[in-house]
Design a protein around this motif. Sequence first.
Motif, PDB file in Angstrom:
ATOM      1  N   LEU A  86     -29.825  19.705  36.756  1.00  0.00           N
ATOM      2  CA  LEU A  86     -30.462  19.885  35.707  1.00  0.00           C
ATOM      3  C   LEU A  86     -29.580  19.214  34.612  1.00  0.00           C
ATOM      4  O   LEU A  86     -28.381  19.372  34.452  1.00  0.00           O
ATOM      5  CB  LEU A  86     -30.477  21.489  35.193  1.00  0.00           C
ATOM      6  CG  LEU A  86     -31.577  22.285  35.525  1.00  0.00           C
ATOM      7  CD1 LEU A  86     -31.214  23.679  34.857  1.00  0.00           C
ATOM      8  CD2 LEU A  86     -32.900  21.542  35.153  1.00  0.00           C
ATOM      9  N   THR A  87     -30.159  18.561  33.713  1.00  0.00           N
ATOM     10  CA  THR A  87     -29.547  17.601  32.799  1.00  0.00           C
ATOM     11  C   THR A  87     -30.357  17.759  31.435  1.00  0.00           C
ATOM     12  O   THR A  87     -31.214  17.467  31.330  1.00  0.00           O
ATOM     13  CB  THR A  87     -29.619  16.245  33.232  1.00  0.00           C
ATOM     14  OG1 THR A  87     -29.080  16.039  34.513  1.00  0.00           O
ATOM     15  CG2 THR A  87     -28.330  15.564  32.364  1.00  0.00           C
ATOM     16  N   VAL A  88     -29.434  18.151  30.547  1.00  0.00           N
ATOM     17  CA  VAL A  88     -30.179  18.414  29.255  1.00  0.00           C
ATOM     18  C   VAL A  88     -29.866  16.928  28.346  1.00  0.00           C
ATOM     19  O   VAL A  88     -28.911  16.404  28.263  1.00  0.00           O
ATOM     20  CB  VAL A  88     -29.322  19.625  28.090  1.00  0.00           C
ATOM     21  CG1 VAL A  88     -29.957  19.633  26.958  1.00  0.00           C
ATOM     22  CG2 VAL A  88     -29.626  20.928  29.096  1.00  0.00           C
ATOM     23  N   LYS A  89     -30.836  16.619  27.668  1.00  0.00           N
ATOM     24  CA  LYS A  89     -30.701  15.475  26.534  1.00  0.00           C
ATOM     25  C   LYS A  89     -31.250  16.196  25.403  1.00  0.00           C
ATOM     26  O   LYS A  89     -32.135  16.717  25.167  1.00  0.00           O
ATOM     27  CB  LYS A  89     -32.030  14.376  27.159  1.00  0.00           C
ATOM     28  CG  LYS A  89     -31.451  13.389  28.209  1.00  0.00           C
ATOM     29  CD  LYS A  89     -32.026  12.198  28.329  1.00  0.00           C
ATOM     30  CE  LYS A  89     -33.490  12.533  28.823  1.00  0.00           C
ATOM     31  NZ  LYS A  89     -34.182  11.022  28.988  1.00  0.00           N
ATOM     32  N   ARG A  90     -30.223  15.889  24.209  1.00  0.00           N
ATOM     33  CA  ARG A  90     -30.372  16.457  22.955  1.00  0.00           C
ATOM     34  C   ARG A  90     -29.828  15.347  22.048  1.00  0.00           C
ATOM     35  O   ARG A  90     -28.914  14.902  22.118  1.00  0.00           O
ATOM     36  CB  ARG A  90     -29.670  17.689  23.181  1.00  0.00           C
ATOM     37  CG  ARG A  90     -29.891  18.426  21.831  1.00  0.00           C
ATOM     38  CD  ARG A  90     -28.715  19.782  21.741  1.00  0.00           C
ATOM     39  NE  ARG A  90     -29.374  20.853  22.607  1.00  0.00           N
ATOM     40  CZ  ARG A  90     -28.512  21.546  23.640  1.00  0.00           C
ATOM     41  NH1 ARG A  90     -27.358  21.301  23.652  1.00  0.00           N
ATOM     42  NH2 ARG A  90     -28.909  22.409  24.159  1.00  0.00           N
ATOM     43  N   ASP A  91     -30.716  15.480  20.857  1.00  0.00           N
ATOM     44  CA  ASP A  91     -29.970  14.695  19.718  1.00  0.00           C
ATOM     45  C   ASP A  91     -30.218  15.381  18.702  1.00  0.00           C
ATOM     46  O   ASP A  91     -30.744  16.840  18.544  1.00  0.00           O
ATOM     47  CB  ASP A  91     -30.575  13.088  19.592  1.00  0.00           C
ATOM     48  CG  ASP A  91     -32.106  13.238  19.318  1.00  0.00           C
ATOM     49  OD1 ASP A  91     -32.706  14.322  18.820  1.00  0.00           O
ATOM     50  OD2 ASP A  91     -32.687  12.067  19.553  1.00  0.00           O
ATOM     51  N   SER A  92     -30.278  14.922  17.184  1.00  0.00           N
ATOM     52  CA  SER A  92     -30.304  15.629  16.097  1.00  0.00           C
ATOM     53  C   SER A  92     -31.807  16.598  16.157  1.00  0.00           C
ATOM     54  O   SER A  92     -31.712  17.554  15.186  1.00  0.00           O
ATOM     55  CB  SER A  92     -30.062  14.815  15.107  1.00  0.00           C
ATOM     56  OG  SER A  92     -30.991  13.926  14.908  1.00  0.00           O
ATOM     57  N   PHE A  93     -32.590  16.123  16.790  1.00  0.00           N
ATOM     58  CA  PHE A  93     -34.033  16.500  16.622  1.00  0.00           C
ATOM     59  C   PHE A  93     -34.677  17.034  17.990  1.00  0.00           C
ATOM     60  O   PHE A  93     -35.277  18.212  17.941  1.00  0.00           O
ATOM     61  CB  PHE A  93     -35.404  15.929  16.082  1.00  0.00           C
ATOM     62  CG  PHE A  93     -35.157  15.638  14.573  1.00  0.00           C
ATOM     63  CD1 PHE A  93     -35.265  16.597  13.774  1.00  0.00           C
ATOM     64  CD2 PHE A  93     -34.746  14.278  14.102  1.00  0.00           C
ATOM     65  CE1 PHE A  93     -35.286  16.501  12.504  1.00  0.00           C
ATOM     66  CE2 PHE A  93     -34.468  14.275  12.841  1.00  0.00           C
ATOM     67  CZ  PHE A  93     -34.767  15.407  11.774  1.00  0.00           C
ATOM     68  N   TYR A  94     -34.435  16.276  18.876  1.00  0.00           N
ATOM     69  CA  TYR A  94     -35.193  16.464  20.275  1.00  0.00           C
ATOM     70  C   TYR A  94     -34.394  16.839  21.207  1.00  0.00           C
ATOM     71  O   TYR A  94     -33.286  16.389  21.736  1.00  0.00           O
ATOM     72  CB  TYR A  94     -35.852  15.095  20.539  1.00  0.00           C
ATOM     73  CG  TYR A  94     -36.947  14.832  19.353  1.00  0.00           C
ATOM     74  CD1 TYR A  94     -37.805  15.756  18.739  1.00  0.00           C
ATOM     75  CD2 TYR A  94     -37.078  13.581  18.815  1.00  0.00           C
ATOM     76  CE1 TYR A  94     -38.735  15.234  17.805  1.00  0.00           C
ATOM     77  CE2 TYR A  94     -37.929  13.126  18.129  1.00  0.00           C
ATOM     78  CZ  TYR A  94     -38.757  13.810  17.602  1.00  0.00           C
ATOM     79  OH  TYR A  94     -39.768  13.262  16.723  1.00  0.00           O
ATOM     80  N   GLU A  95     -35.021  17.705  22.077  1.00  0.00           N
ATOM     81  CA  GLU A  95     -34.190  18.353  23.201  1.00  0.00           C
ATOM     82  C   GLU A  95     -35.036  18.223  24.346  1.00  0.00           C
ATOM     83  O   GLU A  95     -36.495  18.444  24.316  1.00  0.00           O
ATOM     84  CB  GLU A  95     -33.897  19.735  23.131  1.00  0.00           C
ATOM     85  CG  GLU A  95     -32.938  20.329  24.283  1.00  0.00           C
ATOM     86  CD  GLU A  95     -32.675  21.692  23.909  1.00  0.00           C
ATOM     87  OE1 GLU A  95     -32.439  22.248  22.638  1.00  0.00           O
ATOM     88  OE2 GLU A  95     -32.124  22.345  24.631  1.00  0.00           O
ATOM     89  N   SER A  96     -34.393  17.882  25.542  1.00  0.00           N
ATOM     90  CA  SER A  96     -35.448  17.761  26.733  1.00  0.00           C
ATOM     91  C   SER A  96     -34.402  18.082  27.980  1.00  0.00           C
ATOM     92  O   SER A  96     -33.224  18.204  27.604  1.00  0.00           O
ATOM     93  CB  SER A  96     -36.044  16.355  27.142  1.00  0.00           C
ATOM     94  OG  SER A  96     -34.901  15.397  27.351  1.00  0.00           O
TER      95      SER A  96
END
Lengths: 332, 332
Positions: A86-96
């Motif tokens: 499992l790898t979370v990708k996250r920036d100031s708005f979007y998370e996946s």
Amino acid sequence: MPEFRWDPITGRSVIIAAGRSKRPRLHGAGNGQARGEPCPFCPGNEALTPPEIWALREHHSAADKPGWTVRVVPNKYPALEDHGALTVKRDSFYESLNGLGIHEVIIESPDHEINMGALNIDQCADILRAYRARMRAVGDDPRWRYLLLYKNQGERAGATLEHVHSQLIVLPIVPQSAADELTSAKKHYDSTGHCIFCEIVQREVERGERLVSQSDKFIAFCPFAPRFSYEAWILPKNHVAAFEQSTDEDIAALAQFVRDFISRLNRALDRPPFNYVIYSKPPHQSTTRYYHWRIEILPQIARAAGFEWGSGMYMNSVAPEEAARLLRDAAL
Amino acid sequence: MPEFRWDPITGRSVIIAAGRSKRPRLHGAGNGQARGEPCPFCPGNEALTPPEIWALREHHSAADKPGWTVRVVPNKYPALEDHGALTVKRDSFYESLNGLGIHEVIIESPDHEINMGALNIDQCADILRAYRARMRAVGDDPRWRYLLLYKNQGERAGATLEHVHSQLIVLPIVPQSAADELTSAKKHYDSTGHCIFCEIVQREVERGERLVSQSDKFIAFCPFAPRFSYEAWILPKNHVAAFEQSTDEDIAALAQFVRDFISRLNRALDRPPFNYVIYSKPPHQSTTRYYHWRIEILPQIARAAGFEWGSGMYMNSVAPEEAARLLRDAAL
């Protein structure tokens, strides 16, 4: 690789699974096998599915060959895939999150039946045993947080292949609506000491106006606030948190009970398309005292449309008291 | 009388509106007028609808007679009704509210067109003016807490009559999903001082990968976590909380922009069924600084099914980056 994504405003989660757009489409309206192509779920065509994971088979019959009564295979066009971490990708708005999970198909009969109502009770019991076996097996893996077993029957209910089957989706996260339901059930338990589902079962038996049928072990009723016309819930009368805890005796009784319900539905509404969903205690959660498994049967007669998508509310043109009367009267 | 009901466990709300089961059904698949019956939305058939509430008409033409370009009537099979006072019924488990509200139909053209893409830009502007007029009018009444303007185009998108039309539902309550969205937007505003929608617009313009089209005033993009394949959102670039605040100039520009989007959709996907929904600041709320109106366009290509109903999550087999590319390339 598929992906979980969350909307930054609403928090709503979706699975983006580009590989699924390759799956077959039913042509025309109503139930119909994709024209000119062999059914991948029929005996003899086992090579058209990925290798089987589990099957109820005649003694000495070989995997991926005929001789089975229920057969479980990976979905050829999976919404989720079981490889990697499992790898979370996250920036100031979007998370996946990468789309880690399992997507299986339970092929429910060697016969090319298109309606569960055509199956006999022994076959229905075998199907429920397959559900139990798969839910137990995947529930042992600590990576999985939620199991959803569902059926799409009929093209209007989202089926892309007509041969009777269900699907099991295994998630590394608990969906928000399930989390909300668990929170609500816990709150009721903490404040009253009772399982809210047990209380609702008792209430519906006492009042009877929304009751469809009951046996020693099970009850079917139309819920007070159903999303869909003729929606009904089946619950065990005794407190049991997880479907997978069902004993062989429970399974036999449930097969008879569910089969009776589907017959009522088919008689009352001329074999409507429907979905059903099994809601069970999520694995690895100590929710045993306040959660209570159930099956929701969701006929697809009207369509969810702009109002439903826009408001999250549902319009239902059949009161559950009326639906229950019709289904009660549709006994054999 | 219809009724709002809440599920005691999930909190989900439904409208039980038994009168709606009498409404016409489209026969067969795809778009098709109910066979053999006159279209109640065509000029000359005004008597087949309840008396009109509002219309754009030729000078001196009489109400409920031909001569209109857009005509608004009460829904003949309303989900909600405007008589009596709000009365909550509640016992230890179940809560309901009488179904007080308004349900209007906006008939969008005197011509029997079945696709909004067939209308010219002036007609589209008239339609948007009708939306604005009705939303302003009902928003003045202190009893109404939420307005939902939506379109169902095509039988698969839930339309029961094919002649182009939209619907306005006026609620005495704020739906939970709208309340959640407002809370989320407020939280973002309180912690950053910015409107989250303005920030998303800026982000999508900068990155461009999900952008479909833009003008001076508007942007269309596929959102990061779309529920449906080819879902797109249209927002004003400048901060405007309510659709009803649109000026005449905004309306003219929006008509052109929406019309262009629908043309792209029709070209790219061969006139797909779709829903659209206008989300606007609820009346009587001081949410002006952190809410921002939008239109969601929701093509109905795959179907929501067991997984969606059971998990509240959505499976989407087309990544929004891919969908945006297709819609960008579908420019005239």
